[in-house]
Write a protein that holds these residues in place. Structure first.
Motif, PDB file in Angstrom:
ATOM      1  N   SER A   1       0.819  -1.212   0.000  1.00 26.21           N
ATOM      2  CA  SER A   1       0.000   0.000   0.000  1.00 26.21           C
ATOM      3  C   SER A   1       0.857   1.269   0.000  1.00 26.21           C
ATOM      4  CB  SER A   1      -0.937   0.002   1.206  1.00 26.21           C
ATOM      5  OG  SER A   1      -0.188  -0.089   2.396  1.00 26.21           O
ATOM      6  N   ALA A   2       2.165   1.118   0.079  1.00 26.24           N
ATOM      7  CA  ALA A   2       3.062   2.282   0.150  1.00 26.24           C
ATOM      8  C   ALA A   2       3.328   2.848  -1.245  1.00 26.24           C
ATOM      9  CB  ALA A   2       4.380   1.874   0.797  1.00 26.24           C
ATOM     10  N   ARG A   3       3.651   4.120  -1.283  1.00 28.59           N
ATOM     11  CA  ARG A   3       4.072   4.750  -2.540  1.00 28.59           C
ATOM     12  C   ARG A   3       5.501   4.295  -2.833  1.00 28.59           C
ATOM     13  NH1 ARG A   3       1.087   8.918  -4.365  1.00 28.59           N
ATOM     14  NH2 ARG A   3       2.857  10.032  -5.242  1.00 28.59           N
ATOM     15  N   PRO A   4       5.848   4.080  -4.119  1.00 26.44           N
ATOM     16  CA  PRO A   4       7.176   3.562  -4.454  1.00 26.44           C
ATOM     17  C   PRO A   4       8.270   4.629  -4.403  1.00 26.44           C
ATOM     18  CG  PRO A   4       5.920   3.916  -6.450  1.00 26.44           C
ATOM     19  CD  PRO A   4       4.986   4.193  -5.298  1.00 26.44           C
ATOM     20  N   LEU A   5       9.459   4.161  -4.132  1.00 25.45           N
ATOM     21  CA  LEU A   5      10.656   4.987  -4.220  1.00 25.45           C
ATOM     22  C   LEU A   5      11.090   5.008  -5.685  1.00 25.45           C
ATOM     23  CD1 LEU A   5      12.940   6.462  -2.588  1.00 25.45           C
ATOM     24  CD2 LEU A   5      14.145   4.260  -2.582  1.00 25.45           C
ATOM     25  N   VAL A   6      11.478   6.187  -6.180  1.00 30.30           N
ATOM     26  CA  VAL A   6      11.980   6.289  -7.548  1.00 30.30           C
ATOM     27  C   VAL A   6      13.352   6.955  -7.534  1.00 30.30           C
ATOM     28  CG1 VAL A   6       9.700   6.354  -8.638  1.00 30.30           C
ATOM     29  CG2 VAL A   6      10.817   8.487  -7.994  1.00 30.30           C
ATOM     30  N   PHE A   7      14.092   6.708  -8.609  1.00 29.60           N
ATOM     31  CA  PHE A   7      15.386   7.330  -8.790  1.00 29.60           C
ATOM     32  C   PHE A   7      15.276   8.223 -10.018  1.00 29.60           C
ATOM     33  CE2 PHE A   7      19.954   7.351  -9.940  1.00 29.60           C
ATOM     34  CZ  PHE A   7      20.466   7.770  -8.727  1.00 29.60           C
ATOM     35  N   HIS A   8      15.594   9.517  -9.837  1.00 23.35           N
ATOM     36  CA  HIS A   8      15.459  10.480 -10.920  1.00 23.35           C
ATOM     37  C   HIS A   8      16.520  11.553 -10.752  1.00 23.35           C
ATOM     38  CE1 HIS A   8      13.686  14.285 -12.550  1.00 23.35           C
ATOM     39  NE2 HIS A   8      13.593  13.502 -13.599  1.00 23.35           N
ATOM     40  N   ASP A   9      17.253  11.837 -11.821  1.00 23.94           N
ATOM     41  CA  ASP A   9      18.266  12.887 -11.816  1.00 23.94           C
ATOM     42  C   ASP A   9      19.252  12.728 -10.665  1.00 23.94           C
ATOM     43  OD1 ASP A   9      19.568  15.027 -12.939  1.00 23.94           O
ATOM     44  OD2 ASP A   9      18.288  16.542 -11.999  1.00 23.94           O
ATOM     45  N   GLN A  10      19.717  11.512 -10.470  1.00 28.96           N
ATOM     46  CA  GLN A  10      20.717  11.151  -9.455  1.00 28.96           C
ATOM     47  C   GLN A  10      20.229  11.334  -8.022  1.00 28.96           C
ATOM     48  OE1 GLN A  10      24.254  13.363 -11.024  1.00 28.96           O
ATOM     49  NE2 GLN A  10      25.129  11.304 -10.897  1.00 28.96           N
ATOM     50  N   ALA A  11      18.922  11.285  -7.812  1.00 28.83           N
ATOM     51  CA  ALA A  11      18.388  11.438  -6.459  1.00 28.83           C
ATOM     52  C   ALA A  11      17.193  10.515  -6.267  1.00 28.83           C
ATOM     53  CB  ALA A  11      17.985  12.878  -6.202  1.00 28.83           C
ATOM     54  N   TYR A  12      16.983  10.088  -5.024  1.00 25.97           N
ATOM     55  CA  TYR A  12      15.817   9.294  -4.678  1.00 25.97           C
ATOM     56  C   TYR A  12      14.662  10.230  -4.362  1.00 25.97           C
ATOM     57  CZ  TYR A  12      19.002   5.345  -4.241  1.00 25.97           C
ATOM     58  OH  TYR A  12      19.923   4.368  -4.477  1.00 25.97           O
ATOM     59  N   GLY A  13      13.460   9.768  -4.637  1.00 23.56           N
ATOM     60  CA  GLY A  13      12.269  10.551  -4.330  1.00 23.56           C
ATOM     61  C   GLY A  13      11.028   9.674  -4.409  1.00 23.56           C
ATOM     62  N   ALA A  14       9.868  10.305  -4.344  1.00 22.60           N
ATOM     63  CA  ALA A  14       8.595   9.595  -4.421  1.00 22.60           C
ATOM     64  C   ALA A  14       7.780  10.148  -5.571  1.00 22.60           C
ATOM     65  CB  ALA A  14       7.826   9.758  -3.110  1.00 22.60           C
ATOM     66  N   LEU A  15       6.884   9.327  -6.050  1.00 20.79           N
ATOM     67  CA  LEU A  15       5.969   9.800  -7.112  1.00 20.79           C
ATOM     68  C   LEU A  15       4.864  10.636  -6.514  1.00 20.79           C
ATOM     69  CD1 LEU A  15       5.587   6.634  -9.344  1.00 20.79           C
ATOM     70  CD2 LEU A  15       6.819   8.728  -9.850  1.00 20.79           C
TER      71      LEU A  15
END
Length: 157
Positions: free
Chosen positions: A143-157
Motif C-alpha cells: 500500500s506504500a508509494r514507491p521509491l523512484v530514482f530520478h536525476d541522481q536522487a531518490y524521491g517519491a511519485l
C-alpha cells in the motif's frame, strides 16, 4: 557520435522504480539495489533487470534457483543506499527488517511497495551488464508509494 555524458544526462531524466533483488545460495543471502526493473510480459508473467557483470550478485543469480524482488517504498531510501554499497556479507542483513523471515527462499524486505518471487528464465549480455529475465511466480502489491530514482536522487511519485 553520442557521448557517454550526453547519454547519461538524458537518461537521468527518466524516473525509475527502485527495487532490491535478493537470492540465497548455499545458505548465503545476497541483495543488490536496481533501478532497471521492468515488466516484460503478462503471459507468461515476466520482469527484467540489469546487473553489472562485476557485481557480486551477478554470479549468484546464475547459481540461484529462485530470486525475490522487493520494490522499495518512498521512505526506504536508506535500504536502497544500503544494498547499493556492496556491504560485506556478514553485515548485509544486520538490522534489516524482513517479511516472514522464517519463510524458505530469498528474503524480501519489509515495508515495501510490492514484492515478487520467481526464477531467472533467460540472460542477455548487454554492454557491461547482463539483462536477466525472470518468470514471476508470486506477486503482491503493498500500500506504500514507491521509491523512484530520478536525476541522481531518490524521491517519491
Amino acid at each position: 557520435m553520442l557521448s557517454r555524458d550526453d547519454f547519461r544526462a538524458v537518461m537521468r531524466q527518466v524516473p525509475a522504480a527502485v527495487a532490491v533483488v535478493t537470492v540465497e545460495v548455499n545458505s548465503q543471502r545476497a541483495g543488490l539495489t536496481v533501478a532497471s526493473l521492468v515488466s516484460l510480459s503478462l503471459e507468461p508473467p515476466l520482469v527484467g533487470f540489469a546487473i553489472r557483470r562485476d557485481a557480486a550478485l551477478h554470479e549468484l543469480l546464475r547459481e540461484s534457483k529462485e530470486l525475490a524482488i522487493s520494490v522499495l517504498a518512498a521512505d526506504q531510501e536508506h535500504l536502497a543506499q544500503h544494498f547499493a554499497r556492496g556491504v560485506p556479507p556478514i553485515a548485509l542483513w544486520e538490522r534489516i527488517p524482513l517479511r516472514d523471515s522464517e519463510a524458505p527462499g530469498p528474503p524480501q524486505l519489509a515495508g515495501g511497495a510490492a514484492w515478487l518471487r520467481g526464477r531467472v528464465e533467460q540472460e542477455h549480455p548487454t554492454g557491461d551488464h547482463t539483462f536477466f529475465v525472470a518468470v514471476v511466480e508470486t506477486a503482491e502489491p503493498g500500500s506504500a508509494r514507491p521509491l523512484v530514482f530520478h536525476d541522481q536522487a531518490y524521491g517519491a511519485l
